[in-house]
Design a protein around this motif. Structure first.
Motif, PDB file in Angstrom:
ATOM      1  N   MET A 133       0.810  -1.203   0.000  1.00 33.87           N
ATOM      2  CA  MET A 133       0.000   0.000   0.000  1.00 33.87           C
ATOM      3  C   MET A 133       0.852   1.264   0.000  1.00 33.87           C
ATOM      4  SD  MET A 133      -3.320  -0.530   0.022  1.00 33.87           S
ATOM      5  CE  MET A 133      -4.075   0.856   0.854  1.00 33.87           C
ATOM      6  N   SER A 134       2.116   1.142   0.330  1.00 32.38           N
ATOM      7  CA  SER A 134       2.947   2.322   0.508  1.00 32.38           C
ATOM      8  C   SER A 134       3.122   3.115  -0.789  1.00 32.38           C
ATOM      9  CB  SER A 134       4.311   1.923   1.063  1.00 32.38           C
ATOM     10  OG  SER A 134       4.963   1.059   0.167  1.00 32.38           O
ATOM     11  N   THR A 135       2.941   2.439  -1.948  1.00 32.22           N
ATOM     12  CA  THR A 135       3.102   3.143  -3.217  1.00 32.22           C
ATOM     13  C   THR A 135       1.835   3.892  -3.615  1.00 32.22           C
ATOM     14  OG1 THR A 135       2.448   1.154  -4.420  1.00 32.22           O
ATOM     15  CG2 THR A 135       4.810   1.498  -4.060  1.00 32.22           C
ATOM     16  N   PHE A 136       0.775   3.747  -2.845  1.00 31.98           N
ATOM     17  CA  PHE A 136      -0.495   4.378  -3.149  1.00 31.98           C
ATOM     18  C   PHE A 136      -0.833   5.410  -2.086  1.00 31.98           C
ATOM     19  CE2 PHE A 136      -0.785  -0.006  -4.823  1.00 31.98           C
ATOM     20  CZ  PHE A 136      -0.802   0.312  -6.174  1.00 31.98           C
ATOM     21  N   PRO A 137      -1.752   6.319  -2.399  1.00 34.94           N
ATOM     22  CA  PRO A 137      -2.167   7.290  -1.387  1.00 34.94           C
ATOM     23  C   PRO A 137      -2.796   6.597  -0.173  1.00 34.94           C
ATOM     24  CG  PRO A 137      -2.989   7.895  -3.569  1.00 34.94           C
ATOM     25  CD  PRO A 137      -2.451   6.514  -3.679  1.00 34.94           C
TER      26      PRO A 137
ATOM     27  N   ILE B 211      -6.750   9.869  -0.133  1.00 40.16           N
ATOM     28  CA  ILE B 211      -8.052   9.802  -0.782  1.00 40.16           C
ATOM     29  C   ILE B 211      -9.083   9.537   0.304  1.00 40.16           C
ATOM     30  CG2 ILE B 211      -9.520   8.513  -2.374  1.00 40.16           C
ATOM     31  CD1 ILE B 211      -7.022   7.866  -4.014  1.00 40.16           C
ATOM     32  N   ILE B 212      -9.973  10.501   0.517  1.00 38.53           N
ATOM     33  CA  ILE B 212     -11.017  10.381   1.530  1.00 38.53           C
ATOM     34  C   ILE B 212     -12.242   9.759   0.878  1.00 38.53           C
ATOM     35  CG2 ILE B 212     -12.460  11.653   3.166  1.00 38.53           C
ATOM     36  CD1 ILE B 212     -10.266  13.863   3.113  1.00 38.53           C
ATOM     37  N   THR B 213     -12.736   8.656   1.453  1.00 42.16           N
ATOM     38  CA  THR B 213     -13.833   7.923   0.833  1.00 42.16           C
ATOM     39  C   THR B 213     -14.845   7.429   1.865  1.00 42.16           C
ATOM     40  OG1 THR B 213     -14.424   6.039  -0.585  1.00 42.16           O
ATOM     41  CG2 THR B 213     -12.549   5.730   0.898  1.00 42.16           C
ATOM     42  N   ASP B 214     -16.113   7.315   1.412  1.00 38.81           N
ATOM     43  CA  ASP B 214     -17.171   6.735   2.234  1.00 38.81           C
ATOM     44  C   ASP B 214     -17.082   5.208   2.276  1.00 38.81           C
ATOM     45  OD1 ASP B 214     -18.310   9.251   2.668  1.00 38.81           O
ATOM     46  OD2 ASP B 214     -19.733   9.054   1.009  1.00 38.81           O
ATOM     47  N   PHE B 215     -16.286   4.620   1.371  1.00 41.67           N
ATOM     48  CA  PHE B 215     -16.244   3.163   1.221  1.00 41.67           C
ATOM     49  C   PHE B 215     -14.819   2.619   1.404  1.00 41.67           C
ATOM     50  CE2 PHE B 215     -19.809   4.796  -1.254  1.00 41.67           C
ATOM     51  CZ  PHE B 215     -20.858   4.038  -0.745  1.00 41.67           C
ATOM     52  N   PRO B 216     -14.249   2.769   2.585  1.00 48.01           N
ATOM     53  CA  PRO B 216     -12.859   2.350   2.769  1.00 48.01           C
ATOM     54  C   PRO B 216     -12.638   0.851   2.592  1.00 48.01           C
ATOM     55  CG  PRO B 216     -13.867   2.913   4.880  1.00 48.01           C
ATOM     56  CD  PRO B 216     -14.810   3.373   3.819  1.00 48.01           C
ATOM     57  N   THR B 217     -13.649   0.032   2.891  1.00 48.63           N
ATOM     58  CA  THR B 217     -13.457  -1.422   2.776  1.00 48.63           C
ATOM     59  C   THR B 217     -13.154  -1.816   1.337  1.00 48.63           C
ATOM     60  OG1 THR B 217     -14.925  -1.838   4.661  1.00 48.63           O
ATOM     61  CG2 THR B 217     -14.497  -3.685   3.171  1.00 48.63           C
ATOM     62  N   SER B 218     -13.992  -1.361   0.397  1.00 46.33           N
ATOM     63  CA  SER B 218     -13.774  -1.737  -1.001  1.00 46.33           C
ATOM     64  C   SER B 218     -12.555  -1.033  -1.586  1.00 46.33           C
ATOM     65  CB  SER B 218     -15.022  -1.434  -1.843  1.00 46.33           C
ATOM     66  OG  SER B 218     -15.360  -0.064  -1.766  1.00 46.33           O
ATOM     67  N   PHE B 219     -12.291   0.185  -1.160  1.00 44.15           N
ATOM     68  CA  PHE B 219     -11.137   0.917  -1.686  1.00 44.15           C
ATOM     69  C   PHE B 219      -9.833   0.255  -1.253  1.00 44.15           C
ATOM     70  CE2 PHE B 219     -11.984   5.298  -3.508  1.00 44.15           C
ATOM     71  CZ  PHE B 219     -13.255   4.964  -3.950  1.00 44.15           C
ATOM     72  N   ILE B 220      -9.734  -0.100   0.013  1.00 44.63           N
ATOM     73  CA  ILE B 220      -8.505  -0.735   0.494  1.00 44.63           C
ATOM     74  C   ILE B 220      -8.319  -2.096  -0.169  1.00 44.63           C
ATOM     75  CG2 ILE B 220      -7.446  -1.811   2.524  1.00 44.63           C
ATOM     76  CD1 ILE B 220      -8.348   0.621   4.127  1.00 44.63           C
ATOM     77  N   ALA B 221      -9.403  -2.858  -0.301  1.00 46.98           N
ATOM     78  CA  ALA B 221      -9.307  -4.164  -0.966  1.00 46.98           C
ATOM     79  C   ALA B 221      -8.840  -3.998  -2.415  1.00 46.98           C
ATOM     80  CB  ALA B 221     -10.660  -4.869  -0.926  1.00 46.98           C
ATOM     81  N   HIS B 222      -9.363  -2.991  -3.096  1.00 48.15           N
ATOM     82  CA  HIS B 222      -8.973  -2.727  -4.489  1.00 48.15           C
ATOM     83  C   HIS B 222      -7.483  -2.429  -4.590  1.00 48.15           C
ATOM     84  CE1 HIS B 222      -9.042  -1.038  -8.558  1.00 48.15           C
ATOM     85  NE2 HIS B 222      -8.382   0.009  -8.065  1.00 48.15           N
ATOM     86  N   PHE B 223      -6.991  -1.534  -3.751  1.00 47.74           N
ATOM     87  CA  PHE B 223      -5.593  -1.137  -3.866  1.00 47.74           C
ATOM     88  C   PHE B 223      -4.641  -2.220  -3.350  1.00 47.74           C
ATOM     89  CE2 PHE B 223      -7.459   3.127  -4.351  1.00 47.74           C
ATOM     90  CZ  PHE B 223      -6.822   3.471  -5.539  1.00 47.74           C
TER      91      PHE B 223
ATOM     92  N   ARG C 107      -5.239  -5.453  -3.885  1.00 52.92           N
ATOM     93  CA  ARG C 107      -5.158  -6.343  -5.051  1.00 52.92           C
ATOM     94  C   ARG C 107      -4.250  -5.739  -6.110  1.00 52.92           C
ATOM     95  NH1 ARG C 107     -10.789  -6.774  -4.079  1.00 52.92           N
ATOM     96  NH2 ARG C 107     -11.224  -5.265  -5.752  1.00 52.92           N
ATOM     97  N   ARG C 108      -4.351  -4.447  -6.306  1.00 47.33           N
ATOM     98  CA  ARG C 108      -3.528  -3.755  -7.295  1.00 47.33           C
ATOM     99  C   ARG C 108      -2.042  -3.873  -6.928  1.00 47.33           C
ATOM    100  NH1 ARG C 108      -1.845   1.588  -8.656  1.00 47.33           N
ATOM    101  NH2 ARG C 108      -2.606   2.404 -10.638  1.00 47.33           N
ATOM    102  N   ALA C 109      -1.755  -3.699  -5.634  1.00 53.51           N
ATOM    103  CA  ALA C 109      -0.364  -3.801  -5.170  1.00 53.51           C
ATOM    104  C   ALA C 109       0.158  -5.212  -5.335  1.00 53.51           C
ATOM    105  CB  ALA C 109      -0.269  -3.364  -3.715  1.00 53.51           C
ATOM    106  N   ALA C 110      -0.721  -6.211  -5.069  1.00 56.93           N
ATOM    107  CA  ALA C 110      -0.290  -7.612  -5.198  1.00 56.93           C
ATOM    108  C   ALA C 110       0.039  -7.942  -6.651  1.00 56.93           C
ATOM    109  CB  ALA C 110      -1.401  -8.528  -4.676  1.00 56.93           C
ATOM    110  N   ARG C 111      -0.761  -7.414  -7.588  1.00 57.39           N
ATOM    111  CA  ARG C 111      -0.479  -7.656  -9.000  1.00 57.39           C
ATOM    112  C   ARG C 111       0.834  -7.037  -9.421  1.00 57.39           C
ATOM    113  NH1 ARG C 111      -6.036  -6.374  -9.590  1.00 57.39           N
ATOM    114  NH2 ARG C 111      -5.508  -4.298 -10.410  1.00 57.39           N
ATOM    115  N   LYS C 112       1.106  -5.850  -8.909  1.00 56.42           N
ATOM    116  CA  LYS C 112       2.349  -5.177  -9.252  1.00 56.42           C
ATOM    117  C   LYS C 112       3.550  -5.871  -8.604  1.00 56.42           C
ATOM    118  CE  LYS C 112       0.830  -0.459 -10.242  1.00 56.42           C
ATOM    119  NZ  LYS C 112       1.566  -0.306 -11.503  1.00 56.42           N
ATOM    120  N   GLY C 113       3.306  -6.449  -7.411  1.00 56.17           N
ATOM    121  CA  GLY C 113       4.392  -7.095  -6.687  1.00 56.17           C
ATOM    122  C   GLY C 113       4.775  -8.396  -7.327  1.00 56.17           C
TER     123      GLY C 113
END
Length: 249
Positions: free
Chosen positions: A1-5, A229-241, A243-249
């Protein structure tokens, strides 16, 4: 997650649980957030409380300004009115309760809305004392769109970071944030452009944008290089990023 906001839970997890309630902050923590945005006001008996609106009507169905209720009265109101189907009653909490619940590693954005100058002055003193007593200076930024409050806070202490909340382009967000002595800019997501980010970086401002509830827009915010990034839906946002980090890793 460190590479993302940083994904910041808006009023806890406003799209997933009643906003600015203990349950909402618990949902945000379970999602894995490391930073939470919430709203701070004063109760009638001088306690720092966590509620967005000046009135309690939208979230509780009761009438009157939050400032006209004591903390004990606010705690027994039911603040789940705008979250249909939530299973149990929830009161309006004190800031102390929320900070205790979230633990010593959670970072916060404490947003202060406009109010009567005398109330804001009392609130500023209370908030500075609270942050200092809790030794939270390194994990709190106090934010507001009220320039008078931000100036007031700046005269009281140089040790608490401040952030300017901007909704409109004509407010010249980066210029005003610097003039106020802020280290953070909190712009509405529609204001975030390459030009704004260049101006923010030239002025050494960190940027946390609100309220982003669409993942496509969130990806655009990542491309632009925002810090939060301030969001009303942190559960789905964190899960998304994640997964994105895992793909990049």
């Amino acid at each position: 997650m460190s590479t993302f906001p940083t994904i910041v839970g808006h009023r806890g997890a406003r799209g997933e649980a009643p906003e600015n309630t203990a349950a909402g902050f618990q949902v945000a923590m379970e999602a894995g957030v490391t930073e939470i945005e919430l709203d701070v006001r004063l109760s009638r008996d001088g306690h720092l409380i966590v509620v967005h609106d000046a009135n309690v009507t939208r979230t509780t169905g009761e009438r009157g300004k939050a400032h006209h209720y004591t903390l004990s009265q606010l705690e027994v109101l039911d603040a789940r009115r705008n979250t249909p189907g939530w299973h149990s009653p929830l009161g309006i909490p004190s800031l102390r309760e929320v900070v205790d619940l979230c633990g010593p590693s959670m970072r916060f954005q404490f947003e202060v809305k406009g109010a009567d100058r005398a109330i804001l002055h009392r609130l500023a003193h209370q908030l500075v004392d609270f942050i200092n007593q809790r030794q939270m200076n390194d994990r709190v930024v106090v934010t507001s769109s009220h320039t008078g409050f931000l100036r007031m806070l700046g005269t009281m202490t140089a040790h608490i970071e401040r952030g300017y909340v901007a909704e409109y382009r004509y407010q010249q967000p980066t210029r005003r944030a610097v003039a106020l002595g802020c280290t953070w800019l909190m712009p509405r997501h529609t204001l975030v452009t390459p030009a704004l980010m260049r101006r923010a970086r030239r002025r050494n401002l960190k940027v946390s944008t609100w309220t982003v509830n669409d993942l496509t827009r969130a990806e655009r915010m990542v491309e632009l290089g925002v810090d939060g990034i301030i969001t009303d839906f942190p559960t789905s946002f964190i899960a998304h990023f994640q997964r994105r980090a895992a793909r990049k890793g």
